[in-house]
Write a protein that holds these residues in place. Structure first.
Motif, mmCIF file in Angstrom:
data_model
loop_
_atom_site.group_PDB
_atom_site.id
_atom_site.type_symbol
_atom_site.label_atom_id
_atom_site.label_comp_id
_atom_site.label_asym_id
_atom_site.label_seq_id
_atom_site.Cartn_x
_atom_site.Cartn_y
_atom_site.Cartn_z
ATOM 1 N N GLN A 187 11.299 59.253 -45.590
ATOM 2 C CA GLN A 187 10.426 60.299 -45.050
ATOM 3 C C GLN A 187 10.488 60.343 -43.528
ATOM 4 N N LEU A 188 10.521 59.183 -42.906
ATOM 5 C CA LEU A 188 10.588 59.149 -41.444
ATOM 6 C C LEU A 188 11.882 59.774 -40.938
ATOM 7 N N LEU B 175 11.424 63.574 -41.346
ATOM 8 C CA LEU B 175 10.505 64.106 -40.343
ATOM 9 C C LEU B 175 11.163 64.148 -38.966
ATOM 10 N N SER B 176 11.944 63.122 -38.660
ATOM 11 C CA SER B 176 12.633 63.080 -37.375
ATOM 12 C C SER B 176 13.676 64.181 -37.274
ATOM 13 N N TYR C 226 11.510 67.935 -38.101
ATOM 14 C CA TYR C 226 10.274 68.325 -37.432
ATOM 15 C C TYR C 226 10.200 67.874 -35.978
ATOM 16 N N GLU C 227 10.833 66.789 -35.639
ATOM 17 C CA GLU C 227 10.684 66.239 -34.293
ATOM 18 C C GLU C 227 12.001 66.283 -33.530
ATOM 19 N N THR D 234 3.173 64.901 -35.724
ATOM 20 C CA THR D 234 3.220 63.661 -34.943
ATOM 21 C C THR D 234 2.300 62.612 -35.551
ATOM 22 N N THR E 209 3.730 61.272 -38.850
ATOM 23 C CA THR E 209 4.846 60.361 -38.588
ATOM 24 C C THR E 209 4.344 58.986 -38.169
ATOM 25 N N GLU E 210 3.361 58.967 -37.266
ATOM 26 C CA GLU E 210 2.802 57.688 -36.809
ATOM 27 C C GLU E 210 2.116 56.957 -37.957
ATOM 28 N N ARG F 255 4.758 55.516 -40.323
ATOM 29 C CA ARG F 255 5.431 54.366 -39.701
ATOM 30 C C ARG F 255 4.552 53.110 -39.759
#
Length: 226
Positions: free
Chosen positions: A150-151, A154-155, A158-159, A174, A177-178, A181
């Motif tokens: 997932q990270l 998302l990276s 989305y980021e 954001t 994601t945090e 993590r």
């Protein structure tokens, strides 16, 4: 004779003011604007919240089953199990809030996740404390890998690192994601704890861990879609 024209004090004042204003404009940072999410990104976000809520609900009930069986039999394991369970309760409550805030439909199989997870936790604990830890090792291996996936998504989606300086990820992405993590790190800590408390001495170790990993992967796939 030509008379040299000298700027008045008022001219100096105006020029100075313009210079200062230009400096302030040049130095003022550009405020980042959040890029709106596409329909596909919103769909992924909803799916991620649904599966993570279901996964953390399952982990909560697995540790509840383990604690129910092992806490009195093995007093030295009680604080270890309580610590891991408390973290899972926090994870579960966090995704419950996300689910409500974003109006995400919960998995239709939620009652099954509760029953199956408790039986898995209590059942392996009834075999032995090592078997319970093998269960934890298998579950946290799959959850840790799922969160890593997932990270990465998302990276990538989305980021993105924009270079024009005027776009940024939305605050909710954001924060998600945090959160993922941090929870990923907690799950990997539980995995290390399970190994420390003899998960690999469980009998039959390979049958238990591989079977539970398969069940967890099927559960993740199903919770994302149903």
């Amino acid at each position: 004779m030509l008379r040299t024209m000298r700027p008045s004090r008022r001219c100096f004042s105006v020029l100075s003011s313009l210079k200062n204003t230009a400096f302030e404009i040049e130095q003022k940072p550009v405020k980042a604007k959040a890029e709106p999410l596409s329909e596909a990104q919103n769909a992924y976000l909803e799916r991620a919240i649904r599966v993570d809520q279901a996964g953390e609900l399952g982990a909560d009930y697995i540790y509840a089953g383990q604690f129910f069986v092992l806490a009195n039999r093995y007093p030295h394991l009680k604080p270890v199990l309580q610590h891991m369970w408390d973290q899972e309760v926090h994870h579960h409550n966090t995704f419950n809030r996300w689910q409500l805030e974003h109006r995400v439909r919960p998995s239709l199989l939620t009652p099954l996740w509760k029953l199956g997870a408790f039986v898995m936790g209590a059942g392996t604990a009834s075999i032995s404390s090592e078997a319970a830890m093998a269960c934890t090792e298998a579950v946290e291996t799959v959850i840790g890998g799922h969160y890593n996936q997932q990270l990465r998504c998302l990276s990538n989606q989305y980021e993105l690192q924009w270079t024009d300086g005027n776009r940024s990820p939305t605050q909710e992405i954001t924060l998600l994601t945090e959160t993922i993590r941090q929870f990923r790190d907690d799950e990997l800590e539980h995995l290390d704890t399970a190994i420390e408390y003899d998960s690999r001495k469980a009998v039959p170790y390979m049958l238990l861990t591989e079977g539970i990993k398969t069940i967890c992967r099927v559960a993740v796939w199903t919770a994302e879609r149903i």
